[in-house]
Design a protein around this motif. Structure first.
Motif, PDB file in Angstrom:
ATOM      1  N   TRP A   8       0.833  -1.206   0.000  1.00 27.92           N
ATOM      2  CA  TRP A   8       0.000   0.000   0.000  1.00 27.92           C
ATOM      3  C   TRP A   8       0.869   1.259   0.000  1.00 27.92           C
ATOM      4  O   TRP A   8       0.631   2.189  -0.759  1.00 27.92           O
ATOM      5  CB  TRP A   8      -0.936  -0.018   1.207  1.00 27.92           C
ATOM      6  CG  TRP A   8      -1.470   1.323   1.571  1.00 27.92           C
ATOM      7  CD1 TRP A   8      -1.154   2.046   2.674  1.00 27.92           C
ATOM      8  CD2 TRP A   8      -2.393   2.120   0.820  1.00 27.92           C
ATOM      9  NE1 TRP A   8      -1.831   3.240   2.654  1.00 27.92           N
ATOM     10  CE2 TRP A   8      -2.594   3.315   1.531  1.00 27.92           C
ATOM     11  CE3 TRP A   8      -3.050   1.941  -0.387  1.00 27.92           C
ATOM     12  CZ2 TRP A   8      -3.434   4.332   1.083  1.00 27.92           C
ATOM     13  CZ3 TRP A   8      -3.897   2.954  -0.841  1.00 27.92           C
ATOM     14  CH2 TRP A   8      -4.078   4.124  -0.118  1.00 27.92           C
ATOM     15  N   ARG A   9       1.910   1.281   0.834  1.00 32.78           N
ATOM     16  CA  ARG A   9       2.734   2.486   0.925  1.00 32.78           C
ATOM     17  C   ARG A   9       3.444   2.777  -0.393  1.00 32.78           C
ATOM     18  O   ARG A   9       3.673   3.932  -0.739  1.00 32.78           O
ATOM     19  CB  ARG A   9       3.717   2.387   2.090  1.00 32.78           C
ATOM     20  CG  ARG A   9       4.806   1.362   1.905  1.00 32.78           C
ATOM     21  CD  ARG A   9       5.798   1.379   3.068  1.00 32.78           C
ATOM     22  NE  ARG A   9       6.902   0.505   2.789  1.00 32.78           N
ATOM     23  CZ  ARG A   9       7.023  -0.718   3.273  1.00 32.78           C
ATOM     24  NH1 ARG A   9       6.122  -1.187   4.097  1.00 32.78           N
ATOM     25  NH2 ARG A   9       8.066  -1.455   2.957  1.00 32.78           N
ATOM     26  N   GLU A  10       3.794   1.742  -1.152  1.00 32.11           N
ATOM     27  CA  GLU A  10       4.448   1.945  -2.441  1.00 32.11           C
ATOM     28  C   GLU A  10       3.480   2.505  -3.478  1.00 32.11           C
ATOM     29  O   GLU A  10       3.822   3.412  -4.231  1.00 32.11           O
ATOM     30  CB  GLU A  10       5.051   0.634  -2.933  1.00 32.11           C
ATOM     31  CG  GLU A  10       6.202   0.154  -2.065  1.00 32.11           C
ATOM     32  CD  GLU A  10       6.683  -1.237  -2.423  1.00 32.11           C
ATOM     33  OE1 GLU A  10       5.937  -1.984  -3.089  1.00 32.11           O
ATOM     34  OE2 GLU A  10       7.803  -1.592  -2.027  1.00 32.11           O
ATOM     35  N   GLY A  43       7.820   5.221  -1.047  1.00 31.10           N
ATOM     36  CA  GLY A  43       7.228   4.020  -0.464  1.00 31.10           C
ATOM     37  C   GLY A  43       8.003   3.487   0.725  1.00 31.10           C
ATOM     38  O   GLY A  43       7.875   2.320   1.078  1.00 31.10           O
ATOM     39  N   ARG A  44       8.797   4.329   1.364  1.00 33.02           N
ATOM     40  CA  ARG A  44       9.617   3.897   2.499  1.00 33.02           C
ATOM     41  C   ARG A  44       8.917   4.099   3.839  1.00 33.02           C
ATOM     42  O   ARG A  44       9.313   3.528   4.836  1.00 33.02           O
ATOM     43  CB  ARG A  44      10.943   4.663   2.529  1.00 33.02           C
ATOM     44  CG  ARG A  44      11.764   4.499   1.270  1.00 33.02           C
ATOM     45  CD  ARG A  44      12.324   3.093   1.178  1.00 33.02           C
ATOM     46  NE  ARG A  44      13.199   2.977   0.039  1.00 33.02           N
ATOM     47  CZ  ARG A  44      13.008   2.112  -0.933  1.00 33.02           C
ATOM     48  NH1 ARG A  44      11.985   1.305  -0.926  1.00 33.02           N
ATOM     49  NH2 ARG A  44      13.853   2.045  -1.938  1.00 33.02           N
ATOM     50  N   GLY A  99      -7.331   6.676  -8.024  1.00 31.47           N
ATOM     51  CA  GLY A  99      -6.118   6.625  -8.842  1.00 31.47           C
ATOM     52  C   GLY A  99      -5.203   5.486  -8.441  1.00 31.47           C
ATOM     53  O   GLY A  99      -4.636   4.798  -9.292  1.00 31.47           O
ATOM     54  N   ILE A 100      -5.060   5.269  -7.140  1.00 28.11           N
ATOM     55  CA  ILE A 100      -4.232   4.163  -6.648  1.00 28.11           C
ATOM     56  C   ILE A 100      -4.837   2.833  -7.063  1.00 28.11           C
ATOM     57  O   ILE A 100      -4.136   1.937  -7.538  1.00 28.11           O
ATOM     58  CB  ILE A 100      -4.067   4.237  -5.117  1.00 28.11           C
ATOM     59  CG1 ILE A 100      -3.237   5.463  -4.740  1.00 28.11           C
ATOM     60  CG2 ILE A 100      -3.403   2.966  -4.580  1.00 28.11           C
ATOM     61  CD1 ILE A 100      -3.260   5.779  -3.261  1.00 28.11           C
ATOM     62  N   ARG A 133       7.967  -1.447  -9.495  1.00 23.76           N
ATOM     63  CA  ARG A 133       8.886  -2.164  -8.614  1.00 23.76           C
ATOM     64  C   ARG A 133       8.322  -2.168  -7.207  1.00 23.76           C
ATOM     65  O   ARG A 133       7.774  -1.183  -6.747  1.00 23.76           O
ATOM     66  CB  ARG A 133      10.251  -1.495  -8.627  1.00 23.76           C
ATOM     67  CG  ARG A 133      10.959  -1.677  -9.947  1.00 23.76           C
ATOM     68  CD  ARG A 133      12.358  -1.086  -9.889  1.00 23.76           C
ATOM     69  NE  ARG A 133      13.025  -1.269 -11.144  1.00 23.76           N
ATOM     70  CZ  ARG A 133      12.940  -0.430 -12.166  1.00 23.76           C
ATOM     71  NH1 ARG A 133      12.228   0.656 -12.069  1.00 23.76           N
ATOM     72  NH2 ARG A 133      13.582  -0.675 -13.284  1.00 23.76           N
ATOM     73  N   THR A 134       8.496  -3.261  -6.542  1.00 28.69           N
ATOM     74  CA  THR A 134       8.075  -3.383  -5.156  1.00 28.69           C
ATOM     75  C   THR A 134       9.270  -3.811  -4.319  1.00 28.69           C
ATOM     76  O   THR A 134      10.175  -4.467  -4.826  1.00 28.69           O
ATOM     77  CB  THR A 134       6.911  -4.390  -4.998  1.00 28.69           C
ATOM     78  OG1 THR A 134       6.546  -4.465  -3.618  1.00 28.69           O
ATOM     79  CG2 THR A 134       7.255  -5.759  -5.500  1.00 28.69           C
TER      80      THR A 134
END
Length: 120
Positions: free
Chosen positions: A15-17, A54-55, A80-81, A99-100
């Motif tokens: 989710w954060r990414e 995304g950190r 959008g996400i 990328r994850t």
């Protein structure tokens, strides 16, 4: 009989990414600088940068502050996400490979143990 797990599929983003990617994309589309958005949101430039990369896992208050600083509605941000995550099934988001930080390939730890137990 145990279900066969497909460990070669592309992992879904965290989710954060996905949030960070959408916030950065929105900021860049608006032609905004990181420092200006961070100032309006009341957070440090470093923290906003980490969110965008995304950190960091920002609180709902932080997400609302950044969305407000960008002048976007929270519902539009979420839509959008969701669209970006849905497009991952095609393997491409925004013209680049998503990328994850999640490892790709054979799982380890508890996931591997469950898979081994199911196969037995």
């Amino acid at each position: 009989m145990a279900e066969i797990l497909d460990f070669k599929r592309t992992p879904e983003p965290l989710w954060r990414e996905a949030l960070g990617r959408k916030l950065r994309e929105t900021r860049e589309d608006l032609g905004e600088r990181l420092v200006d958005v961070a100032d309006r949101a009341g957070i440090s430039v470093q923290y906003l940068s980490e969110i965008e990369r995304g950190r960091k896992e920002p609180s709902s208050e932080m997400i609302a502050a950044v969305a407000g600083a960008l002048g976007i509605d929270l519902a539009d941000l979420l839509i959008g996400i969701a669209g970006q995550v849905r497009n991952l099934r095609a393997g491409v988001v925004g013209g680049t490979q998503f990328r994850t930080s999640r490892p790709v390939g054979r799982p380890s730890g508890p996931v591997a143990m469950v898979g081994a137990l199911m196969a037995a």
